[in-house]
Design a protein around this motif. Structure first.
Motif, PDB file in Angstrom:
ATOM      1  N   LEU A 137       4.962  -8.420   2.629  1.00 36.08           N
ATOM      2  CA  LEU A 137       6.273  -7.767   2.646  1.00 36.08           C
ATOM      3  C   LEU A 137       6.806  -7.493   1.245  1.00 36.08           C
ATOM      4  O   LEU A 137       7.826  -6.812   1.090  1.00 36.08           O
ATOM      5  CB  LEU A 137       7.282  -8.650   3.389  1.00 36.08           C
ATOM      6  CG  LEU A 137       6.946  -9.039   4.828  1.00 36.08           C
ATOM      7  CD1 LEU A 137       7.969 -10.036   5.345  1.00 36.08           C
ATOM      8  CD2 LEU A 137       6.874  -7.811   5.710  1.00 36.08           C
ATOM      9  N   LEU A 138       6.116  -7.997   0.245  1.00 34.58           N
ATOM     10  CA  LEU A 138       6.667  -8.021  -1.106  1.00 34.58           C
ATOM     11  C   LEU A 138       6.949  -6.622  -1.649  1.00 34.58           C
ATOM     12  O   LEU A 138       8.074  -6.311  -2.074  1.00 34.58           O
ATOM     13  CB  LEU A 138       5.704  -8.770  -2.031  1.00 34.58           C
ATOM     14  CG  LEU A 138       6.162  -9.077  -3.458  1.00 34.58           C
ATOM     15  CD1 LEU A 138       7.504  -9.790  -3.469  1.00 34.58           C
ATOM     16  CD2 LEU A 138       5.108  -9.920  -4.177  1.00 34.58           C
ATOM     17  N   ALA A 139       5.955  -5.743  -1.664  1.00 36.05           N
ATOM     18  CA  ALA A 139       6.142  -4.415  -2.249  1.00 36.05           C
ATOM     19  C   ALA A 139       7.222  -3.623  -1.501  1.00 36.05           C
ATOM     20  O   ALA A 139       8.093  -2.993  -2.108  1.00 36.05           O
ATOM     21  CB  ALA A 139       4.825  -3.648  -2.236  1.00 36.05           C
ATOM     22  N   GLU A 140       7.176  -3.679  -0.189  1.00 32.82           N
ATOM     23  CA  GLU A 140       8.139  -2.932   0.622  1.00 32.82           C
ATOM     24  C   GLU A 140       9.574  -3.365   0.346  1.00 32.82           C
ATOM     25  O   GLU A 140      10.477  -2.539   0.157  1.00 32.82           O
ATOM     26  CB  GLU A 140       7.821  -3.130   2.106  1.00 32.82           C
ATOM     27  CG  GLU A 140       8.857  -2.554   3.047  1.00 32.82           C
ATOM     28  CD  GLU A 140       8.673  -3.015   4.488  1.00 32.82           C
ATOM     29  OE1 GLU A 140       9.648  -2.927   5.258  1.00 32.82           O
ATOM     30  OE2 GLU A 140       7.567  -3.462   4.846  1.00 32.82           O
ATOM     31  N   LEU A 141       9.800  -4.680   0.302  1.00 28.02           N
ATOM     32  CA  LEU A 141      11.168  -5.174   0.168  1.00 28.02           C
ATOM     33  C   LEU A 141      11.678  -5.068  -1.267  1.00 28.02           C
ATOM     34  O   LEU A 141      12.889  -4.922  -1.485  1.00 28.02           O
ATOM     35  CB  LEU A 141      11.261  -6.600   0.688  1.00 28.02           C
ATOM     36  CG  LEU A 141      10.993  -6.729   2.204  1.00 28.02           C
ATOM     37  CD1 LEU A 141      11.078  -8.171   2.650  1.00 28.02           C
ATOM     38  CD2 LEU A 141      11.971  -5.866   3.001  1.00 28.02           C
ATOM     39  N   VAL A 142      10.795  -5.142  -2.242  1.00 27.79           N
ATOM     40  CA  VAL A 142      11.218  -4.888  -3.620  1.00 27.79           C
ATOM     41  C   VAL A 142      11.651  -3.425  -3.743  1.00 27.79           C
ATOM     42  O   VAL A 142      12.664  -3.106  -4.378  1.00 27.79           O
ATOM     43  CB  VAL A 142      10.095  -5.220  -4.623  1.00 27.79           C
ATOM     44  CG1 VAL A 142      10.456  -4.720  -6.022  1.00 27.79           C
ATOM     45  CG2 VAL A 142       9.852  -6.724  -4.662  1.00 27.79           C
ATOM     46  N   GLY A 143      10.896  -2.528  -3.120  1.00 29.42           N
ATOM     47  CA  GLY A 143      11.293  -1.121  -3.130  1.00 29.42           C
ATOM     48  C   GLY A 143      12.636  -0.905  -2.475  1.00 29.42           C
ATOM     49  O   GLY A 143      13.477  -0.135  -2.974  1.00 29.42           O
ATOM     50  N   ARG A 144      12.866  -1.589  -1.377  1.00 29.46           N
ATOM     51  CA  ARG A 144      14.159  -1.471  -0.699  1.00 29.46           C
ATOM     52  C   ARG A 144      15.284  -1.994  -1.591  1.00 29.46           C
ATOM     53  O   ARG A 144      16.389  -1.422  -1.630  1.00 29.46           O
ATOM     54  CB  ARG A 144      14.115  -2.252   0.617  1.00 29.46           C
ATOM     55  CG  ARG A 144      15.427  -2.252   1.379  1.00 29.46           C
ATOM     56  CD  ARG A 144      15.240  -2.624   2.840  1.00 29.46           C
ATOM     57  NE  ARG A 144      16.494  -2.940   3.488  1.00 29.46           N
ATOM     58  CZ  ARG A 144      17.434  -2.057   3.813  1.00 29.46           C
ATOM     59  NH1 ARG A 144      17.255  -0.785   3.544  1.00 29.46           N
ATOM     60  NH2 ARG A 144      18.553  -2.441   4.408  1.00 29.46           N
ATOM     61  N   ALA A 145      15.016  -3.058  -2.324  1.00 29.33           N
ATOM     62  CA  ALA A 145      16.036  -3.606  -3.229  1.00 29.33           C
ATOM     63  C   ALA A 145      16.457  -2.577  -4.274  1.00 29.33           C
ATOM     64  O   ALA A 145      17.644  -2.433  -4.585  1.00 29.33           O
ATOM     65  CB  ALA A 145      15.499  -4.860  -3.914  1.00 29.33           C
ATOM     66  N   GLU A 171      -5.519  -8.432  -0.304  1.00 32.52           N
ATOM     67  CA  GLU A 171      -6.387  -7.324  -0.704  1.00 32.52           C
ATOM     68  C   GLU A 171      -5.503  -6.164  -1.169  1.00 32.52           C
ATOM     69  O   GLU A 171      -4.588  -5.742  -0.465  1.00 32.52           O
ATOM     70  CB  GLU A 171      -7.259  -6.876   0.459  1.00 32.52           C
ATOM     71  CG  GLU A 171      -8.337  -7.882   0.863  1.00 32.52           C
ATOM     72  CD  GLU A 171      -9.399  -8.046  -0.213  1.00 32.52           C
ATOM     73  OE1 GLU A 171      -9.653  -7.057  -0.955  1.00 32.52           O
ATOM     74  OE2 GLU A 171      -9.964  -9.154  -0.319  1.00 32.52           O
ATOM     75  N   GLU A 172      -5.795  -5.655  -2.357  1.00 28.88           N
ATOM     76  CA  GLU A 172      -4.960  -4.590  -2.899  1.00 28.88           C
ATOM     77  C   GLU A 172      -4.929  -3.368  -1.982  1.00 28.88           C
ATOM     78  O   GLU A 172      -3.914  -2.671  -1.885  1.00 28.88           O
ATOM     79  CB  GLU A 172      -5.430  -4.189  -4.295  1.00 28.88           C
ATOM     80  CG  GLU A 172      -4.495  -3.210  -4.979  1.00 28.88           C
ATOM     81  CD  GLU A 172      -4.787  -3.027  -6.461  1.00 28.88           C
ATOM     82  OE1 GLU A 172      -4.054  -2.253  -7.107  1.00 28.88           O
ATOM     83  OE2 GLU A 172      -5.739  -3.645  -6.975  1.00 28.88           O
ATOM     84  N   ALA A 173      -6.041  -3.129  -1.278  1.00 21.51           N
ATOM     85  CA  ALA A 173      -6.098  -1.990  -0.363  1.00 21.51           C
ATOM     86  C   ALA A 173      -5.121  -2.126   0.794  1.00 21.51           C
ATOM     87  O   ALA A 173      -4.750  -1.126   1.427  1.00 21.51           O
ATOM     88  CB  ALA A 173      -7.519  -1.830   0.177  1.00 21.51           C
ATOM     89  N   ASP A 174      -4.674  -3.348   1.053  1.00 27.75           N
ATOM     90  CA  ASP A 174      -3.742  -3.578   2.157  1.00 27.75           C
ATOM     91  C   ASP A 174      -2.283  -3.445   1.739  1.00 27.75           C
ATOM     92  O   ASP A 174      -1.387  -3.578   2.584  1.00 27.75           O
ATOM     93  CB  ASP A 174      -3.970  -4.979   2.750  1.00 27.75           C
ATOM     94  CG  ASP A 174      -5.336  -5.108   3.424  1.00 27.75           C
ATOM     95  OD1 ASP A 174      -5.867  -4.070   3.859  1.00 27.75           O
ATOM     96  OD2 ASP A 174      -5.839  -6.245   3.504  1.00 27.75           O
ATOM     97  N   VAL A 175      -2.049  -3.211   0.444  1.00 30.92           N
ATOM     98  CA  VAL A 175      -0.676  -3.094  -0.057  1.00 30.92           C
ATOM     99  C   VAL A 175      -0.266  -1.625  -0.100  1.00 30.92           C
ATOM    100  O   VAL A 175      -0.968  -0.797  -0.686  1.00 30.92           O
ATOM    101  CB  VAL A 175      -0.540  -3.704  -1.465  1.00 30.92           C
ATOM    102  CG1 VAL A 175       0.909  -3.581  -1.948  1.00 30.92           C
ATOM    103  CG2 VAL A 175      -0.976  -5.158  -1.462  1.00 30.92           C
ATOM    104  N   VAL A 176       0.853  -1.301   0.512  1.00 33.69           N
ATOM    105  CA  VAL A 176       1.418   0.047   0.437  1.00 33.69           C
ATOM    106  C   VAL A 176       2.569  -0.001  -0.564  1.00 33.69           C
ATOM    107  O   VAL A 176       3.642  -0.544  -0.273  1.00 33.69           O
ATOM    108  CB  VAL A 176       1.910   0.527   1.811  1.00 33.69           C
ATOM    109  CG1 VAL A 176       2.533   1.919   1.683  1.00 33.69           C
ATOM    110  CG2 VAL A 176       0.769   0.547   2.814  1.00 33.69           C
ATOM    111  N   PHE A 177       2.316   0.537  -1.750  1.00 30.54           N
ATOM    112  CA  PHE A 177       3.349   0.513  -2.783  1.00 30.54           C
ATOM    113  C   PHE A 177       4.373   1.613  -2.527  1.00 30.54           C
ATOM    114  O   PHE A 177       4.014   2.752  -2.206  1.00 30.54           O
ATOM    115  CB  PHE A 177       2.726   0.684  -4.174  1.00 30.54           C
ATOM    116  CG  PHE A 177       1.924  -0.508  -4.618  1.00 30.54           C
ATOM    117  CD1 PHE A 177       2.566  -1.616  -5.144  1.00 30.54           C
ATOM    118  CD2 PHE A 177       0.545  -0.528  -4.495  1.00 30.54           C
ATOM    119  CE1 PHE A 177       1.843  -2.730  -5.553  1.00 30.54           C
ATOM    120  CE2 PHE A 177      -0.187  -1.623  -4.895  1.00 30.54           C
ATOM    121  CZ  PHE A 177       0.470  -2.738  -5.422  1.00 30.54           C
ATOM    122  N   PRO A 178       5.670   1.314  -2.638  1.00 32.09           N
ATOM    123  CA  PRO A 178       6.708   2.308  -2.324  1.00 32.09           C
ATOM    124  C   PRO A 178       6.742   3.430  -3.345  1.00 32.09           C
ATOM    125  O   PRO A 178       6.309   3.271  -4.490  1.00 32.09           O
ATOM    126  CB  PRO A 178       8.003   1.493  -2.351  1.00 32.09           C
ATOM    127  CG  PRO A 178       7.704   0.331  -3.245  1.00 32.09           C
ATOM    128  CD  PRO A 178       6.254   0.015  -3.033  1.00 32.09           C
TER     129      PRO A 178
END
Length: 575
Positions: A137-145, A171-178
């Motif tokens: 959830l990290l990338a998604e919620l940092v983007g929301r912040a 796995e980096e491939a599993d991360v969707v960066f905002p």
């Protein structure tokens, strides 16, 4: 792809939002983030106190309009950043505050740096707060912040980051960066509202625009200048908007209190007041002594509809971004304007500006003289940061600001000691400009160790200390209430701040006479180092701002006790 840890997920997300600087103070909970940020070339400015990290991030955000980022460790690190968060919330400054937290699997086990609910602590001083419970959830919620911090009325957002989330791997491939480029289209006024505003202003005899921080945040300074030069309507500003119209302009009339001063001089009252991205409160005189006439028709333009009608009825409220509003006004304006020159002159009197600058008294080096001398001998594009109770008013009376973001002063929270950290953020934002702090000897004590931060990170900030050996506004407030005695908790020692700063590696100067000031400043600026210019002054004059606060307090309540309470409600009167 190889797995990456939460620290790298976070750092890459920050980089995607254009973050190239993080203000921080080390804690073991943060090591994965620090290592990742360093590997990506993100600059780490480590301060000596978490409050300073938050305020420096605020300084950068105020200067650039971008989101500032502060990274603090769990426990005391989070509680230390509370004042910075509250300051940003009160003044609408976009921050993302990242707080380390104990591991989730140690909940209720009282591990290191724990024992409090950090979300509960931060919830009351932020626009939004959230705990991230899983690395996915990290990338998604940092983007929301970032989006919450920036859109609408900007403000601080807090994210609680448990250390097991930061050190976990994915796995980096599993991360969707905002998508850091996304932006919400700003609110715009209706055509009918624009035409009504033009009609109200054109039909007025004494119109005025009170420009606030919303003008700065929307990047509307150029449009405001174009509009007022076309119409001849005068503009008043506050600490957050100083410079949105050059202070050398004949249409600039200093602070909002100029409305009350014009009335007192017999020039009449404003009949149409435009609150342009400005909030009603202490800077407009509060509930009992508002400078906005009760008979005036008020037009309020703000991105937050909840702001409409605070303390004063509004004739027309418009939910709009200030830039969108000014652009629409300019596009729709197709007629001539009345001559408001006499009214504008009554608000922008040069003699009034000179009177507020202070005067020499029997050769004594007063803060008013130092403030005026300081303003006269600095480069024109110097970024000025003012900190203290009475101290800022003496520089404000004499200094010029050609652009927004050139002046940093107290906001609604009115915290002392913000000057040096704000200057750190400003210097990062403006590496090619000179940044000068004008600070009282009381306020300089809060974050004095940031001289060490300036030296370690090669930030050539010049700090000029108005050393009058007291909490001056408080001392003068007591004097106005009770006479010269008793003096209660307002006296300070004659401290050699220059010598103390030199111990951190800063250039040091000590000034006792007015003719020593300019050469000392020249040497400090030429040193290319952080510098402390300690000026021994005597505050024999009571600043107009203190007299105004005390008069307002007395008018709000005739009892001495209530007057004292009202005094402490102002944003910069507590010290």
């Amino acid at each position: 792809m190889a797995p990456i840890d939460g620290g790298l997920v976070l750092a890459k997300t920050l980089q995607g939002f254009g973050i190239d600087t993080i203000f921080t103070l080390h804690g073991g909970h943060l090591d994965s983030v620090l290592r990742a940020a360093d590997s990506l070339g993100i600059r780490l400015i480590d301060t000596r106190h978490e409050q300073a990290a938050g305020l420096a991030a605020m300084g950068l955000a105020h200067a650039t309009g971008k989101v500032g980022v502060a990274l603090v460790t769990a426990g005391g690190g989070v509680t230390n950043v509370v004042s910075a968060a509250a300051n940003a919330l009160a003044d609408g400054v976009p921050l993302v505050i990242l707080g380390g937290a104990p591991p989730l699997n140690d909940v209720d086990a009282l591990p290191a740096n724990s024992g409090i609910d950090q979300l509960a602590v931060m919830a009351g001083v932020t626009k939004h707060s959230l705990r991230i419970t899983h690395i996915s959830l990290l990338a998604e919620l940092v983007g929301r912040a970032f989006r919450i911090a920036k859109e609408g009325r900007p403000g601080p957002v807090y994210l609680d980051l448990p250390s097991d989330v930061l050190f976990d791997q994915i796995e980096e491939a599993d991360v969707v960066f905002p998508n850091g480029a996304m932006r919400v289209a700003p609110a715009a006024p209706s055509r009918s509202a624009v035409l009504e505003v033009l009609s109200l202003l054109r039909g007025a005899s004494r119109p005025v625009i009170l420009a606030g921080g919303g003008v700065v945040r929307s990047g509307a300074s150029n449009l405001l200048v174009e509009f007022v030069e076309r119409t001849g309507i005068p503009v008043l500003t506050n600490n957050k908007s100083r410079g949105v119209i050059p202070t050398t302009s004949p249409l600039w009339g200093r602070g909002f209190s100029a409305l009350g001063a014009a009335k007192a001089r017999g020039h009449g009252e404003a009949d149409v007041v435009v609150l342009l991205g400005a909030r009603v409160g202490i800077y407009t005189g509060g509930r009992h002594n508002s400078v906005i006439p009760t008979s005036a028709r008020v037009i309020q333009v703000d991105v937050e509809p909840e702001e409409m009608g605070r303390l004063h009825d509004v004739h027309l409220g418009i939910t709009s971004d200030c830039r969108e509003m000014l652009s629409a006004l300019l596009d729709a304006d197709d007629a001539t304007w009345p001559d408001y020159s006499n009214w504008a002159a009554s608000l922008t009197s040069p003699s009034e500006r000179k009177r507020n600058a202070g005067s020499e008294a029997d050769g004594v080096l007063t803060p008013g003289l130092v403030g005026a001398a300081l303003a006269s001998c600095l480069p024109a594009d110097t970024v000025l940061v003012a900190d203290g109770g009475e101290t800022p008013s003496w520089l404000d009376a004499a200094a010029t600001s050609d652009t927004a973001g050139q002046w940093f002063g107290h906001g609604y929270l009115g915290i002392m000691g913000e000057g040096m950290p704000l200057a750190i953020g400003a210097q990062i934002a403006y590496p090619d400009k000179r940044v000068v702090v004008w600070v009282g000897d009381g306020a300089v004590g809060f974050n004095f160790a940031e001289f060490d931060t300036m030296v370690r990170h090669n930030l050539p900030i010049v700090v000029v200390v108005n050393n009058d050996r007291q909490w001056t506004m408080s001392a003068h407030g007591q004097e106005l209430l009770w006479g010269s005695t008793p003096r209660l908790a307002v006296d300070l020692r004659d401290t050699r701040y220059d010598i103390a700063a030199s111990g951190f590696g800063a250039h040091a100067e000590y000034v006792e006479k007015l003719d020593e000031l300019a050469p000392a400043l020249e040497r400090a600026l030429a040193s290319g180092m952080p510098a402390c210019v300690n000026v021994a002054t005597s505050a024999i004059e009571i600043a107009p701002v203190t007299r105004r606060f005390m008069r307002d307090a007395a008018q709000a309540d005739s009892s001495v006790a209530s007057s004292s309470a009202a005094l402490t409600d102002s944003p910069s009167t507590s010290r």
